[in-house]
Design a protein around this motif. Structure first.
Motif, PDB file in Angstrom:
ATOM      1  N   TYR A 116      42.516  38.765  42.995  1.00 30.60           N
ATOM      2  CA  TYR A 116      41.406  39.673  42.771  1.00 30.60           C
ATOM      3  C   TYR A 116      41.939  41.074  43.086  1.00 30.60           C
ATOM      4  O   TYR A 116      42.977  41.212  43.743  1.00 30.60           O
ATOM      5  N   TYR A 117      41.222  42.074  42.598  1.00 26.39           N
ATOM      6  CA  TYR A 117      41.702  43.446  42.767  1.00 26.39           C
ATOM      7  C   TYR A 117      40.566  44.308  43.277  1.00 26.39           C
ATOM      8  O   TYR A 117      39.457  44.277  42.743  1.00 26.39           O
ATOM      9  N   GLN A 118      40.862  45.078  44.338  1.00 26.67           N
ATOM     10  CA  GLN A 118      39.839  45.973  44.888  1.00 26.67           C
ATOM     11  C   GLN A 118      40.289  47.423  44.713  1.00 26.67           C
ATOM     12  O   GLN A 118      41.387  47.794  45.133  1.00 26.67           O
ATOM     13  N   PRO A 119      39.409  48.251  44.088  1.00 24.80           N
ATOM     14  CA  PRO A 119      39.785  49.649  43.863  1.00 24.80           C
ATOM     15  C   PRO A 119      39.833  50.476  45.147  1.00 24.80           C
ATOM     16  O   PRO A 119      39.075  50.236  46.080  1.00 24.80           O
ATOM     17  N   LEU A 120      40.733  51.444  45.159  1.00 24.07           N
ATOM     18  CA  LEU A 120      40.762  52.485  46.185  1.00 24.07           C
ATOM     19  C   LEU A 120      40.332  53.769  45.490  1.00 24.07           C
ATOM     20  O   LEU A 120      40.910  54.129  44.459  1.00 24.07           O
ATOM     21  N   LEU A 121      39.321  54.438  46.034  1.00 23.63           N
ATOM     22  CA  LEU A 121      38.813  55.640  45.385  1.00 23.63           C
ATOM     23  C   LEU A 121      39.385  56.890  46.020  1.00 23.63           C
ATOM     24  O   LEU A 121      39.420  57.008  47.252  1.00 23.63           O
ATOM     25  N   CYS A 122      39.777  57.821  45.177  1.00 23.68           N
ATOM     26  CA  CYS A 122      40.270  59.111  45.661  1.00 23.68           C
ATOM     27  C   CYS A 122      39.111  59.867  46.301  1.00 23.68           C
ATOM     28  O   CYS A 122      38.030  59.981  45.720  1.00 23.68           O
ATOM     29  N   ALA A 123      39.318  60.380  47.521  1.00 25.79           N
ATOM     30  CA  ALA A 123      38.240  61.057  48.242  1.00 25.79           C
ATOM     31  C   ALA A 123      37.828  62.365  47.566  1.00 25.79           C
ATOM     32  O   ALA A 123      36.695  62.815  47.710  1.00 25.79           O
ATOM     33  N   ARG A 124      38.740  62.980  46.811  1.00 23.42           N
ATOM     34  CA  ARG A 124      38.437  64.267  46.173  1.00 23.42           C
ATOM     35  C   ARG A 124      37.515  64.122  44.978  1.00 23.42           C
ATOM     36  O   ARG A 124      36.571  64.875  44.806  1.00 23.42           O
ATOM     37  N   PHE A 131      31.896  50.697  47.292  1.00 23.02           N
ATOM     38  CA  PHE A 131      32.332  51.057  45.933  1.00 23.02           C
ATOM     39  C   PHE A 131      32.495  49.823  45.073  1.00 23.02           C
ATOM     40  O   PHE A 131      31.989  49.745  43.962  1.00 23.02           O
ATOM     41  N   SER A 132      33.220  48.842  45.585  1.00 21.12           N
ATOM     42  CA  SER A 132      33.411  47.588  44.854  1.00 21.12           C
ATOM     43  C   SER A 132      34.050  46.542  45.753  1.00 21.12           C
ATOM     44  O   SER A 132      34.936  46.863  46.532  1.00 21.12           O
ATOM     45  N   PRO A 133      33.612  45.291  45.639  1.00 19.40           N
ATOM     46  CA  PRO A 133      34.345  44.215  46.307  1.00 19.40           C
ATOM     47  C   PRO A 133      35.612  43.940  45.490  1.00 19.40           C
ATOM     48  O   PRO A 133      35.756  44.498  44.397  1.00 19.40           O
ATOM     49  N   PRO A 134      36.519  43.115  45.983  1.00 17.18           N
ATOM     50  CA  PRO A 134      37.631  42.680  45.119  1.00 17.18           C
ATOM     51  C   PRO A 134      37.044  41.907  43.937  1.00 17.18           C
ATOM     52  O   PRO A 134      36.117  41.118  44.132  1.00 17.18           O
ATOM     53  N   VAL A 135      37.537  42.179  42.727  1.00 23.70           N
ATOM     54  CA  VAL A 135      37.018  41.514  41.523  1.00 23.70           C
ATOM     55  C   VAL A 135      38.163  40.919  40.701  1.00 23.70           C
ATOM     56  O   VAL A 135      39.317  41.334  40.838  1.00 23.70           O
ATOM     57  N   ALA A 136      37.815  39.971  39.834  1.00 27.78           N
ATOM     58  CA  ALA A 136      38.811  39.363  38.947  1.00 27.78           C
ATOM     59  C   ALA A 136      39.343  40.423  37.981  1.00 27.78           C
ATOM     60  O   ALA A 136      38.643  41.391  37.660  1.00 27.78           O
ATOM     61  N   ALA A 137      40.566  40.246  37.529  1.00 26.01           N
ATOM     62  CA  ALA A 137      41.222  41.232  36.658  1.00 26.01           C
ATOM     63  C   ALA A 137      40.362  41.586  35.441  1.00 26.01           C
ATOM     64  O   ALA A 137      40.245  42.761  35.078  1.00 26.01           O
TER      65      ALA A 137
END
Ligand code: C2E
Ligand code: MG
Ligand code: MG
Ligand code: MG
Length: 289
Positions: free
Chosen positions: A40-48, A258-264
């Motif tokens: 699964y993939y979890q996004p990292l969001l840019c703080a800016r 923002f988002s949990p880990p999700v399938a590709a």
């Protein structure tokens, strides 16, 4: 058979925790070849700007015998049994191939972060494995990141820092995961070729209730800045935490808010949020010439 009787006697005398560990170990031995693992993939969001520039790959396991088993439970078993080396290799290849595929499907070039265990480092073969996987999948090195924990760094420091250095020289970025939960001295930070520090979610969780965690986060950001490192906060669940962490100077945020880990396949729904990842400067360390 005497052997089986002994085994039965042995297991019936064990407590539930030990029995569960053994069940997981024996099921996990076949999990790779039976294709029971997924990422699964979890996004990292840019703080800016709130855009997604990287994704953390997280292993998920559905065992026909045991159901869903969380990595918090099976990763320690995989580490103690040595299975983590083969699993970690599969994770590395799968994540790189997936990152390449998203790009072929039209997403901007994002970075994929893979958790690496101390055992993978200890083999001494990880730099070469990474080189092979990047060549095979066609993923540029700048789009791969490895995440290591403090305990990994503490084991055989000289050897580990040389391995990390070799990986970093390829252009792969290196993050220190779960920062603040281990025993490492702050001085260790500059000995490794790090690009990023990920503040453990326990500090983020305590933000509202424990003023000390605000102090720890502010100090971490200050230290990281001084060393030229990016700072990520993990486990962001509320808007109040988000505001505090951005004000404290974190570069990126990761969490259920923002988002949990999700399938590709589910990431395409977030495609409007993606932006190309930004290259990091190659870190300088005590070992660098
Ligand atoms: P980690 O690398 O620190 O990964 C972050 C963990 O926090 C993930 O748990 C993620 O699902 C969880 N998380 C993300 N956002 C939030 C939030 O807002 N609140 C809370 N409470 N949790 C959040 P997960 O996927 O269960 O993984 C647990 C740990 O297992 C990982 O911690 C990592 O240490 C290990 N792990 C997972 N996949 C792999 C792998 O492929 N290889 C290795 N070596 N370890 C892995
Ligand atoms: Mg991680
Ligand atoms: Mg972490
Ligand atoms: Mg962790």
């Amino acid at each position: 058979y005497g052997h089986h009787n002994r085994l039965h006697f042995f297991t019936s005398g064990m407590d539930n925790q030990a029995r569960r560990w053994m069940e997981i170990e024996s099921e996990l031995r076949q999990a790779l070849e039976r294709r029971e693992l997924q990422l699964y993939y979890q996004p990292l969001l840019c703080a800016r700007d709130g855009r997604i520039r990287s994704l953390e790959a997280l292993a998920r396991w559905h065992s026909p015998a045991l159901g869903w088993v969380s990595p918090a439970e099976f990763v320690p078993v995989a580490e103690e049994s040595g299975l983590i080396v083969a699993i970690g290799d599969w994770v590395l290849h799968t994540a790189c191939a997936q990152a390449r595929r998203w790009q072929d499907d039209g997403l901007p070039p994002v970075r994929v972060a893979v958790n690496v265990s101390a055992h993978q480092i200890a083999t001494g073969a990880l730099p070469e494995r990474i080189r092979e996987v990047l060549a095979r999948t066609g993923l540029p090195a700048a789009q791969l990141e490895i995440e290591l924990t403090e305990s990994t760094m503490m084991a055989d420091t000289e050897f580990t820092s040389a391995q990390v250095e070799a990986i970093s020289r390829m252009g792969v970025s290196v993050a220190l995961d779960d920062f603040g939960t281990g025993y490492s001295s702050l001085a260790y930070l500059s000995r490794f070729a790090l690009n990023k520090v990920k503040i453990d979610r326990s500090f983020v969780h305590k933000l509202a209730s424990d003023p000390k965690s605000t102090t720890i986060i502010a100090a971490t950001v200050g230290l990281a800045r001084g060393l030229g490192l990016q700072v990520v906060a993990e486990g962001v669940e509320t808007e109040a935490q988000q505001r505090t962490l951005i004000a404290a100077g974190c570069d990126a945020l990761q969490g259920y808010l923002f988002s949990p880990p999700v399938a590709a396949a589910d990431l395409s729904r977030l495609s409007a949020l993606f932006a190309p990842c930004e290259p990091y400067a190659t870190p300088r360390t005590a070992l660098a010439p």
